[in-house]
Design a protein around this motif. Structure first.
Motif, PDB file in Angstrom:
ATOM      1  N   GLY A 242       0.781  -1.223   0.000  1.00 10.95           N
ATOM      2  CA  GLY A 242       0.000   0.000   0.000  1.00 10.95           C
ATOM      3  C   GLY A 242       0.812   1.273   0.000  1.00 10.95           C
ATOM      4  O   GLY A 242       0.305   2.331  -0.378  1.00 10.95           O
TER       5      GLY A 242
ATOM      6  N   VAL B 200      -7.964   0.346  -2.089  1.00 13.52           N
ATOM      7  CA  VAL B 200      -8.126  -0.754  -1.134  1.00 13.52           C
ATOM      8  C   VAL B 200      -9.271  -1.663  -1.575  1.00 13.52           C
ATOM      9  O   VAL B 200      -9.146  -2.898  -1.589  1.00 13.52           O
ATOM     10  CB  VAL B 200      -8.388  -0.217   0.283  1.00 13.52           C
ATOM     11  CG1 VAL B 200      -8.760  -1.376   1.227  1.00 13.52           C
ATOM     12  CG2 VAL B 200      -7.175   0.521   0.820  1.00 13.52           C
TER      13      VAL B 200
ATOM     14  N   LEU C  90      -3.190  -7.035   1.680  1.00  9.48           N
ATOM     15  CA  LEU C  90      -2.716  -5.651   1.698  1.00  9.48           C
ATOM     16  C   LEU C  90      -1.654  -5.466   2.768  1.00  9.48           C
ATOM     17  O   LEU C  90      -1.840  -5.887   3.914  1.00  9.48           O
ATOM     18  CB  LEU C  90      -3.888  -4.698   1.974  1.00  9.48           C
ATOM     19  CG  LEU C  90      -3.551  -3.217   2.150  1.00  9.48           C
ATOM     20  CD1 LEU C  90      -3.022  -2.620   0.840  1.00  9.48           C
ATOM     21  CD2 LEU C  90      -4.769  -2.436   2.632  1.00  9.48           C
TER      22      LEU C  90
ATOM     23  N   ALA D 214      -7.059   1.440   5.295  1.00 11.32           N
ATOM     24  CA  ALA D 214      -7.423   0.059   4.952  1.00 11.32           C
ATOM     25  C   ALA D 214      -8.678  -0.382   5.692  1.00 11.32           C
ATOM     26  O   ALA D 214      -9.608  -0.950   5.096  1.00 11.32           O
ATOM     27  CB  ALA D 214      -6.259  -0.870   5.263  1.00 11.32           C
TER      28      ALA D 214
END
Length: 461
Positions: free
Chosen positions: A93, A102, A112, A123
């Motif tokens: 990320g 996301v 992630l 997130a």
């Protein structure tokens, strides 16, 4: 550089000059590896993305703007998912994170990685299942660790003895057993810029393998039996095209896995080789496909496990740039064109180092094209620069643009999806650009443009 000089340069360098300095046969050409898959040049010469004209995007959202081809990003996620069906693919990320991204990576079946409390907040707010999140960082605070533990984050990559202490104390207080990986610095110098090579010994990340700190960290976690040690983690750098570094890294990390087995009778079930897979910023870059990467990495891991007589652990990788980098281009408007005594043509755009610091920070190379029209003019060797009060404010160091490039033209720079918006700043009090996602001929704003009101709202003096 003047048009007639550019013509002469084209003749001189078209066949004999260095590759990076050869004028293209067609200055309007879009080289496919550099651009998102939905980018085309229309019949009138203007670029379109997913069927939408960039001139319309500029009219609606202004410039500069980051333009995301959503289907391209989704396709790259699916390509990695298909290439690594039995492994865990974590989107890194830090490359670029917002709630829309996301949701995209979650919908496409990826995990992630986050590396700060802010990224974790994004997130979680976007609905990413906590068990599919990995938490990186060399200096996680107690507050960040607490939030991660309370949210049920799937794995925490521990990076120091201090962090093990913090997390162990937190786990005891909460009565939980967080899953962790130990980040190992394996002494591999990736072929990349000094500041983005992350596995040599003299740097801030992880536990040293050569000095024994990595083994000691693993033994401590196993002996204290509060945290659940799932495996080891290594990340050797960024913008890497050669898998030989991964081979050396895997060999050394798996040797540590064998050492842990021999000393404690435990075979760790996971291995994360990190990310750093390169993309094409210029025609000189030749990235491997996800399928090719998967084939090479599996061969490396299987071979080393065979040597060490280890069961093959579940493999994880962390592509970030390789997913989002090519899916985005930045759209600028040309403000001035300056021929400096025939030495160089400077093309100034309405953004710069505040929206793309990588050229100044890493000496990164980019490409560019006039996006609002086609041209029949001869190519000139130009430097695309920004509007900031710094001589190092360069967006594209060297690029052939048409000799008739002029104020008001739109200029597009591909490959700006990774680390451009995420590292953007308000230098010179310039508001950061928006991010516009385009799909099926429709555009939507996923990160709005900052305004002067946003800047003043933080200034409480």
């Amino acid at each position: 550089m003047r048009a007639h000089e550019a013509g002469a340069l084209h003749g001189e360098l078209g066949t004999n000059g260095p590759a990076w300095l050869r004028a293209p046969a067609d200055v309007n050409e879009l080289v496919p590896p550099l651009w998102a898959r939905g980018v085309r040049r229309g019949a009138d010469g203007a670029l379109t993305v997913a069927g939408l004209d960039v001139r319309e995007l500029a009219r609606r959202y202004g410039t500069p703007a980051y333009v995301l081809d959503e289907d391209d990003l989704r396709a790259r996620c699916r390509d990695f998912r298909a290439a690594f069906p039995d492994e865990d693919v974590y989107y890194a990320g830090k490359a670029f994170l917002c709630r829309a991204v996301v949701r995209i990576v979650a919908e496409e079946g990826l995990h992630l990685d986050v590396c700060s409390g802010g990224e974790l907040a994004v997130a979680l707010s976007a609905g990413m299942p906590a068990e599919r999140i990995g938490f990186h960082g060399n200096n996680k605070s107690v507050a960040e660790l607490t939030r991660a533990v309370d949210a049920g984050v799937g794995r925490i990559i521990v990076d120091s003895d201090d962090e093990i202490t913090r997390l162990t104390e937190l786990a005891r207080r909460r009565g939980v057993r967080p899953r962790v990986l130990v980040r190992v610095t394996v002494g591999v110098e990736a072929h990349t810029h000094e500041f983005i090579a992350t596995a040599h010994e003299d740097q801030k990340f992880g536990f040293s393998l050569a000095g024994g700190a990595a083994a000691a960290a693993a033994f401590r976690i196993l002996d204290e039996d509060v945290l659940e040690l799932r495996g080891l983690h290594s990340h050797i750098g960024s913008q890497i095209f050669d898998t030989s570094g991964f081979e050396v890294s895997a060999r050394r990390v798996l040797a540590l896995q064998a050492q842990i087995r021999d000393a404690r009778g435990v075979e760790l079930p996971e291995l994360d080789l990190g990310g750093g897979f390169g993309i094409a910023y210029t025609t000189q870059d030749d990235p491997a496909s996800p399928a090719d990467l998967a084939k090479r990495l599996r061969k490396i891991v299987d071979g080393e496990c065979d040597v060490e007589r280890l069961a093959v652990p579940r493999l994880s990788i962390e592509p970030g740039r390789a997913l989002v980098g090519p899916a985005v281009f930045t759209l600028y408007e040309v403000g001035t064109v300056k021929d400096v005594d025939g030495i160089r043509t400077y093309v100034s755009v309405d953004g710069g180092m505040s929206d793309n610091i990588r050229t100044a920070l890493y000496d990164a190379s980019y490409s560019a094209t006039v996006a609002s029209r086609a041209s029949t003019a001869a190519p000139i060797l130009a430097r695309v620069v920004g509007k900031h009060c710094e001589s190092g404010d360069i967006v594209v160091k060297d690029e052939f643009l048409p000799a008739d490039v002029q104020p008001g033209d739109l200029l597009a720079v591909p490959g700006t999806g990774a680390y451009c918006r995420s590292m953007a700043s308000n230098y010179n009090h310039v508001p950061r650009p928006p991010v516009v996602a385009v799909r099926g001929g429709e555009a939507r704003l996923i990160v709005r443009r900052e305004t002067e009101d946003d800047l003043l709202a933080l200034d409480v003096g």
